[in-house]
Design a protein around this motif. Structure first.
Motif, PDB file in Angstrom:
ATOM      1  N   LYS A 136       6.889   6.475   0.068  1.00  0.00           N
ATOM      2  CA  LYS A 136       8.019   7.509  -0.182  1.00  0.00           C
ATOM      3  C   LYS A 136       8.583   7.121  -1.369  1.00  0.00           C
ATOM      4  CE  LYS A 136      12.155   9.359   1.653  1.00  0.00           C
ATOM      5  NZ  LYS A 136      13.135   9.568   2.586  1.00  0.00           N
ATOM      6  N   GLU A 137       8.753   5.692  -1.630  1.00  0.00           N
ATOM      7  CA  GLU A 137       9.652   5.250  -2.723  1.00  0.00           C
ATOM      8  C   GLU A 137       8.578   5.337  -4.018  1.00  0.00           C
ATOM      9  OE1 GLU A 137      12.673   4.131  -3.398  1.00  0.00           O
ATOM     10  OE2 GLU A 137      13.396   4.167  -1.082  1.00  0.00           O
ATOM     11  N   ALA A 138       7.548   5.051  -3.821  1.00  0.00           N
ATOM     12  CA  ALA A 138       6.462   5.051  -4.817  1.00  0.00           C
ATOM     13  C   ALA A 138       6.366   6.577  -5.505  1.00  0.00           C
ATOM     14  CB  ALA A 138       5.146   4.581  -4.397  1.00  0.00           C
ATOM     15  N   LYS A 139       6.508   7.546  -4.523  1.00  0.00           N
ATOM     16  CA  LYS A 139       6.408   8.855  -4.994  1.00  0.00           C
ATOM     17  C   LYS A 139       7.621   9.457  -5.689  1.00  0.00           C
ATOM     18  CE  LYS A 139       3.074  10.837  -1.585  1.00  0.00           C
ATOM     19  NZ  LYS A 139       2.868  11.826  -0.435  1.00  0.00           N
ATOM     20  N   LEU A 168      -7.655 -13.593 -10.350  1.00  0.00           N
ATOM     21  CA  LEU A 168      -6.344 -12.535  -9.832  1.00  0.00           C
ATOM     22  C   LEU A 168      -6.486 -12.295  -8.582  1.00  0.00           C
ATOM     23  CD1 LEU A 168      -6.501 -10.137 -13.071  1.00  0.00           C
ATOM     24  CD2 LEU A 168      -4.846 -11.986 -12.668  1.00  0.00           C
ATOM     25  N   LEU A 169      -5.456 -12.143  -7.882  1.00  0.00           N
ATOM     26  CA  LEU A 169      -5.583 -11.591  -6.447  1.00  0.00           C
ATOM     27  C   LEU A 169      -6.101 -10.153  -6.366  1.00  0.00           C
ATOM     28  CD1 LEU A 169      -2.276 -13.072  -4.840  1.00  0.00           C
ATOM     29  CD2 LEU A 169      -4.668 -13.849  -4.510  1.00  0.00           C
ATOM     30  N   PRO A 170      -6.444  -9.799  -5.292  1.00  0.00           N
ATOM     31  CA  PRO A 170      -6.992  -8.201  -5.262  1.00  0.00           C
ATOM     32  C   PRO A 170      -5.610  -7.268  -5.814  1.00  0.00           C
ATOM     33  CG  PRO A 170      -7.727  -9.172  -3.440  1.00  0.00           C
ATOM     34  CD  PRO A 170      -6.941 -10.371  -4.058  1.00  0.00           C
ATOM     35  N   PHE A 171      -5.919  -6.187  -6.394  1.00  0.00           N
ATOM     36  CA  PHE A 171      -4.724  -5.583  -6.823  1.00  0.00           C
ATOM     37  C   PHE A 171      -4.092  -4.540  -5.602  1.00  0.00           C
ATOM     38  CE2 PHE A 171      -4.783  -5.284 -11.788  1.00  0.00           C
ATOM     39  CZ  PHE A 171      -4.628  -6.885 -11.874  1.00  0.00           C
ATOM     40  N   LYS A 172      -2.939  -4.485  -5.385  1.00  0.00           N
ATOM     41  CA  LYS A 172      -2.605  -3.329  -4.485  1.00  0.00           C
ATOM     42  C   LYS A 172      -2.328  -1.896  -5.197  1.00  0.00           C
ATOM     43  CE  LYS A 172       0.296  -6.455  -1.999  1.00  0.00           C
ATOM     44  NZ  LYS A 172      -0.556  -6.385  -0.555  1.00  0.00           N
ATOM     45  N   LYS A 173      -2.799  -0.844  -4.673  1.00  0.00           N
ATOM     46  CA  LYS A 173      -2.784   0.538  -5.296  1.00  0.00           C
ATOM     47  C   LYS A 173      -1.618   1.184  -5.528  1.00  0.00           C
ATOM     48  CE  LYS A 173      -7.173  -0.529  -4.525  1.00  0.00           C
ATOM     49  NZ  LYS A 173      -7.216  -1.576  -3.548  1.00  0.00           N
ATOM     50  N   GLY A 174      -0.420   0.830  -5.226  1.00  0.00           N
ATOM     51  CA  GLY A 174       0.679   1.484  -5.445  1.00  0.00           C
ATOM     52  C   GLY A 174       1.235   1.810  -6.964  1.00  0.00           C
ATOM     53  N   ALA A 175       0.840   0.966  -7.925  1.00  0.00           N
ATOM     54  CA  ALA A 175       1.135   1.129  -9.228  1.00  0.00           C
ATOM     55  C   ALA A 175       0.221   2.312  -9.865  1.00  0.00           C
ATOM     56  CB  ALA A 175       0.942  -0.262 -10.036  1.00  0.00           C
ATOM     57  N   PHE A 176      -1.067   2.277  -9.316  1.00  0.00           N
ATOM     58  CA  PHE A 176      -2.130   3.065  -9.761  1.00  0.00           C
ATOM     59  C   PHE A 176      -2.068   4.453  -9.185  1.00  0.00           C
ATOM     60  CE2 PHE A 176      -3.455  -1.319 -10.055  1.00  0.00           C
ATOM     61  CZ  PHE A 176      -3.731  -1.561 -11.202  1.00  0.00           C
ATOM     62  N   TYR A 177      -1.536   4.823  -7.886  1.00  0.00           N
ATOM     63  CA  TYR A 177      -0.908   6.077  -7.344  1.00  0.00           C
ATOM     64  C   TYR A 177       0.132   6.468  -8.255  1.00  0.00           C
ATOM     65  CZ  TYR A 177      -3.963   6.139  -3.209  1.00  0.00           C
ATOM     66  OH  TYR A 177      -4.990   6.131  -2.538  1.00  0.00           O
ATOM     67  N   MET A 178       0.951   5.594  -8.512  1.00  0.00           N
ATOM     68  CA  MET A 178       2.120   6.096  -9.318  1.00  0.00           C
ATOM     69  C   MET A 178       2.006   6.942 -10.739  1.00  0.00           C
ATOM     70  SD  MET A 178       5.521   3.659  -9.742  1.00  0.00           S
ATOM     71  CE  MET A 178       5.518   2.985  -8.300  1.00  0.00           C
ATOM     72  N   ALA A 179       0.880   5.853 -11.468  1.00  0.00           N
ATOM     73  CA  ALA A 179       0.388   6.428 -12.619  1.00  0.00           C
ATOM     74  C   ALA A 179      -0.275   7.830 -12.670  1.00  0.00           C
ATOM     75  CB  ALA A 179      -0.348   5.259 -13.245  1.00  0.00           C
ATOM     76  N   VAL A 180      -1.212   7.872 -11.770  1.00  0.00           N
ATOM     77  CA  VAL A 180      -1.701   8.974 -11.405  1.00  0.00           C
ATOM     78  C   VAL A 180      -1.200  10.256 -11.138  1.00  0.00           C
ATOM     79  CG1 VAL A 180      -3.884  10.350 -10.189  1.00  0.00           C
ATOM     80  CG2 VAL A 180      -4.008   7.813 -11.114  1.00  0.00           C
ATOM     81  N   GLN A 181      -0.091  10.123 -10.195  1.00  0.00           N
ATOM     82  CA  GLN A 181       0.800  11.075  -9.918  1.00  0.00           C
ATOM     83  C   GLN A 181       1.911  11.577 -10.997  1.00  0.00           C
ATOM     84  OE1 GLN A 181       2.660   9.288  -6.359  1.00  0.00           O
ATOM     85  NE2 GLN A 181       1.086   9.965  -4.955  1.00  0.00           N
ATOM     86  N   ALA A 182       2.333  10.500 -11.858  1.00  0.00           N
ATOM     87  CA  ALA A 182       3.005  10.810 -12.724  1.00  0.00           C
ATOM     88  C   ALA A 182       2.250  11.260 -14.110  1.00  0.00           C
ATOM     89  CB  ALA A 182       3.951   9.552 -13.129  1.00  0.00           C
TER      90      ALA A 182
END
Length: 272
Positions: A136-139, A168-182
């Protein structure tokens, strides 16, 4: 090792904490005053610059930045950087763009001084333990990027990664969902490994210069919001950042690291 580095380690660590507390207090003042004169977009940037110059002077740490031209404050973006230790705040401060908000774990909201400043400056707090709340916060952040024409900064590893080796550790997807949605680009920022200067396990905190490389923006305008597409975007960005990390870093003391991955091909870039 402890005798050689211990005294300087404690001195520089203490001065860094003092600088962070002082700048957080300034941030509270800036968060209350700058919006009154129409300068809200300068809150985080001014705090970052003050902290970088103050903490950098007190600790003897400086940066060498390549790719500054990709830090365009007139264009909304999702900035992603690798995360090694708490010292990343200093390196983040050296390249932090104007009109940018921070995405951080919810626990920071309750830290004295720092939490007050981040709350007043409209930082985005994500509750990692509550997936629905985090989504919700990411959206909402994606909506704010368009509505307020702002950018966001995240550490996609989600926590401190490898300081003792080039990885590098595996990346969480929140940043990329945020970029694609925006529908805004992802701008990767790579901080070279600095274990040769700072390592809390052996109480090492030496002065020196750390390389930072800002990579070209990765376009997301043609990427759909499916999980598979976002996974591919995150994976491609991680590969680019890992190759750059190996390219610009001094290998950590005593480590054996594999060679950097070959650069992405033209066909790879088209997938973005």
């Amino acid at each position: 090792m402890l005798r050689k580095h211990g005294g300087f380690y404690y001195y520089r660590t203490t001065t860094q904490i003092f600088a962070l507390a002082f700048c957080a207090l300034y941030g509270v003042f800036a968060s209350l005053s700058l919006p009154l004169v129409g300068k809200r977009h300068l809150i985080n940037w001014s705090v970052a610059r003050l902290y970088y110059h103050m903490a950098g002077y007190l600790t003897g740490i400086s940066v060498s930045i390549e790719g500054k031209e990709h830090l365009d404050s007139k264009r909304s973006a999702v900035y992603v950087a690798n995360h090694q230790t708490s010292m990343d705040i200093l390196f983040m401060a050296s390249v932090f763009p104007k009109a940018t908000s921070v995405v951080a774990k919810k626990a920071l909201k309750y830290y004295p001084f720092l939490g007050w400043f981040m709350t007043l400056s409209k930082a985005i707090f994500l509750d990692r333990k509550n997936r629905d709340s985090a989504i919700k916060e990411a959206k909402q952040a994606a909506l704010d990027i368009h509505k307020k024409q702002t950018s966001v900064w995240l550490f996609p590893e989600g926590t401190r990664g490898y300081a003792s080796k080039l990885d590098l550790l595996p990346f969480k997807k929140g940043a990329f969902y945020m970029a694609v949605q925006a529908r805004v680009p992802v701008v990767p920022i790579v901080i070279a490994n600095y274990n040769h200067l700072y390592d809390f396990t052996v109480k090492r905190f030496d002065p020196g210069t750390v390389k930072i490389k800002v990579l070209p923006p990765v376009d997301t305008s043609e990427i759909d919001e499916s999980s598979e597409s976002v996974d591919k975007l995150a994976s491609n960005v991680r590969e680019m950042m890992l190759a750059t990390l190996k390219e610009i870093s001094i290998p950590p003391p005593g480590s054996i690291n594999p060679p950097a991955s070959p650069p992405s091909t033209a066909s790879d870039k088209k997938s973005h």
